[in-house]
Each structure stands twice: as structure tokens, then as C-alpha cells.
Motif scaffolding. Structure first.
Motif, short mmCIF file in Angstrom:
data_model
loop_
_atom_site.label_atom_id
_atom_site.label_comp_id
_atom_site.label_asym_id
_atom_site.label_seq_id
_atom_site.Cartn_x
_atom_site.Cartn_y
_atom_site.Cartn_z
N SER A 1 0.71 -1.34 0.28
CA SER A 1 0.24 0.47 0.49
C SER A 1 0.78 1.20 0.19
CB SER A 1 -1.61 0.59 1.22
OG SER A 1 -0.21 0.06 2.56
N MET A 2 1.67 1.44 -0.03
CA MET A 2 2.92 2.58 0.00
C MET A 2 3.08 3.14 -1.32
SD MET A 2 6.67 2.80 1.03
CE MET A 2 7.31 2.55 -0.11
N ALA A 3 2.45 4.18 -0.92
CA ALA A 3 2.29 5.45 -2.95
C ALA A 3 3.58 6.89 -2.42
CB ALA A 3 0.96 5.04 -3.11
N PRO A 4 4.36 6.28 -2.82
CA PRO A 4 5.18 7.73 -2.70
C PRO A 4 4.30 8.62 -3.34
CG PRO A 4 7.10 6.48 -1.92
CD PRO A 4 5.46 5.59 -2.13
N ALA A 5 3.77 10.08 -2.68
CA ALA A 5 2.96 10.76 -3.07
C ALA A 5 3.73 12.53 -2.15
CB ALA A 5 1.65 10.83 -3.68
N ASP A 6 3.49 13.70 -3.19
CA ASP A 6 3.19 14.64 -1.98
C ASP A 6 2.80 14.87 -0.68
OD1 ASP A 6 4.17 17.28 -1.66
OD2 ASP A 6 2.70 18.37 -3.36
N GLY A 7 3.21 15.02 -0.13
CA GLY A 7 2.22 14.96 1.73
C GLY A 7 2.32 13.98 2.15
N SER A 8 2.30 12.87 1.17
CA SER A 8 2.51 11.83 1.98
C SER A 8 3.53 10.23 1.20
CB SER A 8 0.51 11.46 1.82
OG SER A 8 0.26 10.94 0.91
N LEU A 9 2.93 9.15 2.33
CA LEU A 9 4.30 7.80 2.15
C LEU A 9 2.69 7.06 1.97
CD1 LEU A 9 6.78 6.52 2.15
CD2 LEU A 9 6.76 6.51 3.44
N GLY B 1 10.94 4.92 0.87
CA GLY B 1 10.55 5.69 1.93
C GLY B 1 11.17 6.66 3.00
N LEU B 2 12.55 5.91 3.12
CA LEU B 2 12.85 6.88 4.66
C LEU B 2 13.48 8.36 3.50
CD1 LEU B 2 15.21 4.45 6.31
CD2 LEU B 2 13.44 5.80 7.56
N ASP B 3 14.02 8.46 2.20
CA ASP B 3 14.37 9.14 1.35
C ASP B 3 13.14 10.37 1.31
OD1 ASP B 3 17.26 8.39 1.31
OD2 ASP B 3 16.31 7.58 -0.36
N HIS B 4 11.93 9.66 1.02
CA HIS B 4 11.40 10.37 1.03
C HIS B 4 10.74 11.32 2.09
CE1 HIS B 4 7.09 10.86 -1.36
NE2 HIS B 4 6.53 10.76 -0.05
N LEU B 5 10.34 10.46 3.37
CA LEU B 5 10.07 11.24 3.91
C LEU B 5 11.45 12.54 5.23
CD1 LEU B 5 8.81 8.61 6.61
CD2 LEU B 5 7.64 10.39 4.76
N TYR B 6 12.73 11.97 4.09
CA TYR B 6 13.45 13.45 4.53
C TYR B 6 13.36 14.39 3.50
CZ TYR B 6 17.82 15.35 4.04
OH TYR B 6 18.48 16.82 3.72
N GLU B 7 13.29 14.19 2.64
CA GLU B 7 12.86 15.22 1.23
C GLU B 7 11.93 15.37 1.58
OE1 GLU B 7 13.33 12.70 -1.76
OE2 GLU B 7 15.49 12.05 -1.75
N GLN B 8 11.01 15.65 1.95
CA GLN B 8 9.70 15.99 1.63
C GLN B 8 9.54 16.61 3.08
OE1 GLN B 8 6.25 14.84 0.18
NE2 GLN B 8 7.11 15.15 -1.62
N VAL B 9 9.84 16.01 4.50
CA VAL B 9 9.29 16.81 5.69
C VAL B 9 10.31 16.50 6.97
CG1 VAL B 9 7.92 14.73 6.42
CG2 VAL B 9 7.57 16.95 7.58
#
Length: 821
Positions: free
Chosen positions: A90-98, A156-164
């Protein structure tokens, strides 16, 4: 199911006690980094030291000493793998959510009242990644070492770092999510995936941690950096040092623990009497206290044998808390609700209607596992004793077997199974005795076969805590709530959807108005406190008196309530019950949760009562009542008893914004005294007999000489039980009750022993007495032992004890032993 530890919304940054005595906060932090602070000097550290720490933390996280193909681990690991698989899918990296259901981007963090929800979903995202990392690292999950999973974790870790969660973001919502919840889950994942993460990735993640959790987070012991919160912050700093090979960070974390160990006399921390308080006014042994013992046991184990071992001699005071603070509130595997604050409202989370219901048993099990881990760094005698305690608690938890607890980590499960399987460990039985905790207005009484706990409130301790939308109807949990459990019966009384279904104005033991209150009435974070000081009690040889000057929450209700704790009974008195709100006032003799089926026949004065639902009756002249499988109740002199059976429906969402909206139904049998609308000087008297049969209840009611109510007025409440040699009196004002006279407010208990001696317990619940004189009209030959506060004693045909300044005793019983004349 995960319940995030939501905390205060405001990060208080006022100055406080610095870590290095006499140094400003910033200097103290720097001293810790260089080894010149409160801990030992920083030794030279090698790559091997950091690798060893990573291995240790990995083992603490994943567990050791178990076979992944043996039960219960096989199923638990398979469940972990299935959970991780669903998260992966169900993980779906998007702007504002993982994940689509965990949007963390707040559209306007400066004005949005829902900012807490966004920051919690940030934490949730990191917790989900940690779950996936555990499935990757644990054997037997079906995803062990799966490279597709490792790739997704890096993404996922990169996404959260880059976004928030990076060094450019200004935090919003709940400080806890940014400083504790998210970084703990992030750093755990970094340890578990260490060999799968390139150095530049780790550098970026650690920069984010440094941004949100700078050294100054532990620069002063104040605000949100005290007690359990401080230990959580130290865990973040220590793991940041472990992952980043930063010896200074680890030393800072170790040294920042120092203020946690000494006893406190107000506010957050552990008190000399065993109380554990957090949020300044909230008894929290079972919730923040659980975080405290979990964090310290992990940090002690992590750093043991390393160059940064915790060697502060005051840490022994925390080790002492196992039996001084935690064990009194653990009963056959459960952790008593009266010391769990708003955690009692965390049942089933929203979106997880089929999930496991959090309850007192599931709060107790991880504390027991933490005690076992803490024991690995204690003395051999402590370790062996605690293993015996843990084995006894676990073996006796028939309601919620510990090895079937789905909320336990595999590591905790392994520790608990190890002690259960160890034939060299003898289980320790539940103790018999009495403990008073004046630092948090709590009392625990234990006798063979049952235990009881009393929850009160004063200007020192809140009626109840709500916050972050949690526990919004816990209004009367501090209004004299008397909870009790049996050893082989009624252990699920408060576990089985009690809190969302019980009438919150009819909690057992309380005197309360039927006035309608708003959710969160009185304010959040313990703000609701009565302006009273006389709350406390005294104890002699395990017999005790407790009293509460009750002022109703948001009402004009006033009452004097006393409890006298004996071998097989609790005597309950009320007097001076007055109100002027135009509402009915009730005293709840008991309110038993009979589960979904109901049942449990009720007998009143040999007359069986209907078992149908709904049903109610007013029974004038009742002398005793018996609820099969639960208890007996005796009403000295008779009373007008109101009894009702009702099926009550509620949802966890009703009392906790994060709870499931799915309704549940439970059936209740309530016994109460209705004092009428706007009573003036009303009272009550009843005796609770936990586990008693109908025959024993009737026999006790017929024995009019067993209990003597000496006085039950707005000025004094006291009883004597000649067969036990017990006399207990709560003097709300100076006066005389039976053989006892006090010249000022006090609580007094006397136990005459069979060997010709007697114990006299005296306390100053108001903590205001500069002098107190007590006279006992009983011949006394000599004073054998005395407290330091006793300044003079006169023996002879009567005994006179003169006490000096009692203000510094913290409401603790002053104990004297005399030889009778």
C-alpha cells in the motif's frame, strides 16, 4: 496496533536545573560532549565500540534466545511479515504522504487546529517503516532479507527526509512526534538496515535528527524534558550517536539521565513514597512510568560494558522503584487503571475495528518485560527476585495469557517466555499488605485473593487528565474511585470495554453529581484540580485509613469520604454531602461490568432479585447485598439501596478522538445510594467484601459487634474493629472519636497486636501542621520506637504523643510502637 504516545503540544523552554551543577544549560551540554559533565570522562572510542552498540540495540529490538520455528514466535513472526507485506503493497509515495491514509503535509501549520493529526501521521509513517525494517531483519517473517523490501525502505526513508523530516522544516503540531516518536522509529530503522544504507543517506537522516533534537533538548531539566520524556530524548540522542559513531552524543545522552534518578517532592518524577507523576499533576506509573522503565532498561542494557556505561550511583534509586513503585500496581499481570492517566481511553484505534483492545493487562505485560530486562543490569539478588515476581504475575494472568499478547514485541515475548520456562525460578505470590502513595493521592491494598486501589484528587493531583482528544470523560476517576480485582475472578472487570461503556458519572466508590459535564470539562493536561488539601491517610501493620475532602468537578458538591482497609473488607463512610446545583447526588457502592452476556445473580437480604435487562429497584432497609462471582456488601444500620441492571452501548471514539467508532455493548449491575437533589449533610456507610459468598455476607451483616462506627460526621470519621485490634480515625478537624483525641486535622490508625504491643500511625494529609498532639485513652507502659517527628511522649493511664513540624513529611505515615500497660 500502534497507539502513539501523544504528549503536550507546547515545548516549554524556560530555564531549569542544568546537567552540570553550577553551569548554564548550554555549558552543561558542552561539558557532556567533552566528558567534563556529570558522568565519567569520555574515553577513546573505536569503530568496534560503535559496531558493538549497533549489535546490542539490534538484539534489544529483535530479541534473542528464541527459535523462529517454535511457538508463539512462529505465528508472531508470520504476522509481522504479513503486516509488513500489506504496508509494502500500500506504500505510494506522493506529495504530502507516503501512504494515502497518512497525509502528513499540513496545509497551514500556523493556524490549522488539526496540526496534531498531521504530525502524528508523520510519526505513523516512520513507525510503519520500522515495522517493515523489523520484518526485513527478523528471521521467519517471509520477508527476511528481501531486497525488494530493502529498496522500498530506502525509498520511504528518502521520501520522508526530502519532503518533511529534514533540517529545513519547521515543526508543526505535537512536539513529541518530531522529537521522540518519529526519530526513535527512524533511528531504529537505521540500526536494522545499517548495512543497506549508504553513508550519505545516514548523514542526511542524522542531520534531520540533529535539527529537531539538538543538544539543547536536554540542556535543562524542565518542561517537556523531564521524567519519561527526558529518557525518551536521551534514547534519541544515544541512538543518534550509535548510528553516527558520535561518542559525544552518547556521552551527552548518558549524562542527561542524571536528573531522572533523584527523588522529587513536586512535579514530574519518582517520589520517595514510590509515586510516579508526569505532566506535573498526573499519577502515571502505568503509562509514562511504563515509558520510563522501558527506556531506562534499554539504555542501561545498551550502554552496559561499553565506554559509556551508566554508573551514576543514584541509578540504584530507580532500580529500587521496581518493587517500590511498579510492583504495587501490578496484579496478576495487569497494570491498575488508576495510575494510567488518559491511556485508559486507548482501546481500539480508529480504522482497526477488529484490532486488539488495549487494556490494563496489555499495559501490564510490557512493564513486566521491562523489569526482566532491567534485572540483567541489577544485582544477582534483585535479578532473581524480579524473575520470581514476573513468573508469578504471568502464571496468574488467566484472563489475558501473556504469551498470547499480540501487542508485545518479539523481544519482550522472548524474555517473558524465558522466565516462564525456567524451572529454577519459583514464582512469587501476590503480597499481602497496604501501600499509600501520598505523592499522587493513590492507595493500594492487598489481601490473599483480592486487591483494591483508591484514586483521589487534591490541589496537588488532578481529578483526571485529558488531552489530544483522549480520555475526555474521565471526569470522576479521581473522586474516590475504588477499583478492585479478585485473584481468580473479576480480573477482566475493567479490561472488557469498561471505559467506553460504563456510565462515567457512576464509577465505583465515587460520590458524584448527575450534572451533565462537557467533554474535557475543567481543562486539559491535568488542569482540573480541586482546591483542597486534606487528601491522604495513615497505616499501621497493613491496616489503614484513607480520606478525601471531595469537591465536585464543575459542581457545588462537597463531601467527606473515608475508607478503612482491613483483612477481608473495606469500610466506606461518607458525611457532609451537600450540593446546590439542582441535581441528584449519588454514591456508587459498586458498578460491575458483567460482560456482553450479563448474568451474575443479585441477592438482597436473602431475596433474589430479577436478572432481566433493563431492571431497577429501590430497596429500603437493605442490610446486605451479594453479587454472585463478585462480592458482598453490608450496610450497617440498613440503607435505601438502589440497584439497576442496564445494557450500555458506547464506542472508543466517544472517549478518545483516535478510537474506533464501532459500538460495543456491555451489561452492568450498579448498586448506589441516591442522596437526592441538593442534599444537605447527607451520608452513607457500607462495607465491601471482595469475593465473599452470600452466606459470609449475611453472617457479617448479622454480626453487629464486628464493626463499630465511632463517628461519621463532617468533622470526624472513624471506626473500630475489636476482633482485629484496629481503630482508624480521619480527623477533618480536631476532636475526639472513641479513644482517640487529636488537637488538629490528622489521619490516625492504631493496631493492637497480640504480643502486648501496638502500632500507631499518624499522618498530616494537609501537610500544614507545625505541631500535633494525639491522645489515646489506653494504658501504655512505654514507647518502644518513635519517628523523628515525635518530640514528646507521655505514658501511663493514657498515651499522649506530641509531634513537631510535619509539613516536610509529604503526608507519609509517622509510625510509633508502644508496649501496652
Amino acid at each position: 496496533m500502534t497507539h502513539p504516545w501523544t504528549r503536550r503540544s507546547l515545548l516549554i523552554t524556560a530555564g531549569g536545573v542544568s546537567l552540570a551543577a553550577g553551569l548554564p544549560a548550554a555549558t552543561a551540554a558542552a561539558a557532556a560532549r567533552t566528558g567534563t559533565g556529570t558522568g565519567p570522562a569520555r574515553p577513546a572510542a573505536s569503530a568496534a565500540d560503535f559496531a558493538a552498540l549497533r549489535t546490542t540495540w539490534r538484539e534489544l529490538t529483535l530479541g534473542t534466545g528464541f527459535s523462529p520455528t517454535a511457538q508463539p514466535f512462529k505465528d508472531r513472526l508470520a504476522t509481522l511479515g504479513a503486516d509488513a507485506g500489506r504496508l509494502l503493497a500500500s506504500m505510494a509515495p506522493a506529495d504530502g504522504s507516503l501512504w494515502p491514509d497518512a497525509v502528513y503535509a499540513d496545509p497551514d501549520p500556523n493556524t490549522d487546529p488539526e496540526s496534531f493529526g498531521y504530525s502524528e501521521r508523520l510519526q505513523t509513517s516512520y513507525v510503519r517503516l520500522r515495522t517493515m525494517a523489523q520484518a526485513y531483519a527478523q528471521p521467519g517473517t517471509g520477508l527476511t532479507g528481501d531486497q525488494a523490501l530493502a529498496t522500498a525502505l530506502r525509498t520511504g526513508l528518502d521520501h520522508l527526509y526530502e519532503q518533511v523530516y529534514n533540517e529545513r522544516t519547521t515543526r508543526y503540531g505535537n512536539w513529541y512526534n518530531w522529537q521522540i516518536g518519529a526519530p526513535q522509529a527512524l533511528l531504529d530503522s537505521c540500526v536494522l538496515l545499517y548495512d543497506q544504507l549508504a553513508a550519505d543517506r545516514i548523514t542526511r537522516y542524522l542531520a534531520a535528527v540533529d535539527h529537531f533534537v539538538p543538544d539543547s533538548a536536554v540542556g535543562s531539566y524542565t518542561g517537556t524534558s523531564t521524567g519519561a520524556n527526558r529518557v525518551d530524548l536521551c534514547r534519541v540522542l544515544a541512538l543518534r550517536g550509535v548510528v553516527g559513531a558520535d561518542a559525544g552524543k552518547i556521552a551527552l545522552a548518558r549524562d542527561a539521565l542524571t536528573p531522572v534518578f533523584p527523588y522529587v517532592t513536586s512535579g514530574d518524577g519518582i517520589y520517595a513514597d514510590g509515586s510516579i507523576v508526569q505532566h506535573t499533576y498526573v499519577p502515571y506509573t502505568g503509562s509514562y512510568g511504563a515509558v520510563l522503565i522501558d527506556g531506562l532498561s534499554r539504555l542501561f542494557a545498551l550502554l552496559s560494558g561499553s565506554p559509556w556505561a551508566v554508573v551514576d550511583p543514584k541509578r540504584q534509586q530507580f532500580l529500587d522503584s521496581v518493587e517500590h513503585s511498579y510492583a504495587p500496581f501490578l496484579f496478576n499481570g495487569l497494570m491498575m487503571d488508576g495510575v494510567s492517566g488518559r491511556a485508559i481511553s486507548r482501546g481500539v484505534a480508529a480504522g482497526d475495528p477488529a484490532g486488539t483492545e488495549a487494556n490494563d493487562h496489555l499495559r501490564g505485560h510490557p512493564v513486566i518485560a521491562s523489569i526482566l530486562l532491567l534485572g540483567e543490569g541489577a544485582s544477582a539478588a534483585e535479578r532473581d527476585r524480579w524473575r520470581g515476581l514476573a513468573k508469578g504475575w504471568c502464571q496468574r494472568d488467566y484472563y489475558s495469557p501473556v504469551l498470547s499478547d499480540p501487542s508485545l514485541s518479539v523481544g519482550a515475548l522472548a524474555r517473558l517466555k524465558n522466565v516462564l520456562d525456567d524451572t529454577s525460578v519459583t514464582p512469587v505470590p501476590e503480597p499481602s499488605g497496604h501501600r499509600q502513595f501520598p505523592g499522587m493521592d493513590r492507595v493500594v491494598h492487598r489481601r490473599p485473593g483480592w486487591a483494591a486501589a483508591l484514586s483521589m484528587a487534591s490541589r496537588r493531583i488532578t481529578y483526571y487528565e485529558n488531552g489530544n482528544g483522549e480520555n475526555v470523560r474521565g471526569w470522576h476517576t479521581g473522586s474516590g474511585m475504588l477499583s478492585w480485582w479478585g485473584d481468580t475472578f473479576a480480573n477482566g472487570q475493567y479490561s472488557d470495554s469498561f471505559w467506553p461503556t460504563v456510565d462515567p458519572t457512576r464509577l465505583p466508590g465515587t460520590t458524584a453529581s448527575r450534572k451533565k459535564l462537557a467533554d474535557g470539562q475543567g481543562g486539559a493536561w491535568g488542569a482540573a484540580r480541586p482546591d483542597v488539601s486534606w487528601v491522604g491517610g495513615s497505616e499501621a501493620d497493613g491496616y489503614a485509613a484513607a480520606g478525601q475532602y471531595l469537591k465536585g468537578l464543575a459542581s457545588t458538591l462537597l463531601a467527606k469520604k473515608s475508607w478503612f482497609f482491613l483483612d477481608d473488607a473495606v469500610v466506606c463512610l461518607g458525611a457532609g454531602i451537600t450540593a446546590k446545583d439542582g441535581q441528584s447526588i449519588e454514591t456508587i457502592v459498586d458498578n460491575r461490568n458483567l460482560g456482553a452476556a450479563g448474568g451474575a445473580p443479585l441477592t438482597v437480604d436473602d431475596r433474589p432479585q430479577p436478572t432481566a435487562y433493563p431492571w431497577s429497584a429501590t430497596l429500603p432497609g437493605a442490610r446486605w447485598a451479594h453479587l454472585a462471582g463478585h462480592a458482598g456488601y453490608v450496610f450497617p444500620g440498613g440503607t435505601t439501596l438502589k440497584a439497576l441492571r442496564e445494557a450500555r452501548t458506547g464506542a472508543w471514539r466517544d472517549i478518545n478522538a483516535g478510537g474506533s467508532p464501532t459500538p460495543v455493548e456491555r451489561r452492568y449491575l450498579t448498586l448506589l445510594t441516591d442522596h437526592g437533589t441538593d442534599p444537605a449533610g447527607a451520608g452513607y456507610a457500607y462495607v465491601l467484601l471482595p469475593g465473599a459468598s452470600a452466606a459470609r455476607t449475611a453472617q457479617r451483616a448479622a454480626d453487629e459487634g464486628w464493626l463499630r462506627i465511632l463517628v461519621n460526621t463532617d468533622d470526624i470519621q472513624g471506626v473500630s474493629v475489636p476482633s482485629l485490634g484496629f481503630t482508624g480515625v480521619n480527623f477533618w478537624f480536631g476532636g475526639t472519636a472513641g479513644p482517640l483525641t487529636a488537637d488538629a486535622p490528622a489521619s490516625v490508625t492504631v493496631h493492637e497486636r497480640s504480643d502486648g504491643t501496638a502500632v500507631i500511625g499518624v499522618s498530616d494529609p494537609m501537610r500544614a501542621r507545625t505541631a500535633l498532639t494525639l491522645t489515646w485513652a489506653r494504658p501504655v507502659a512505654a514507647v518502644l520506637s518513635r519517628p523523628a517527628t515525635l518530640t514528646a511522649a507521655t505514658t501511663g493511664s493514657s498515651l499522649t504523643l506530641t509531634f513537631g513540624d510535619l509539613r516536610g513529611t509529604g503526608g507519609v505515615t509517622q509510625r510509633a510502637v508502644v508496649r501496652l500497660g
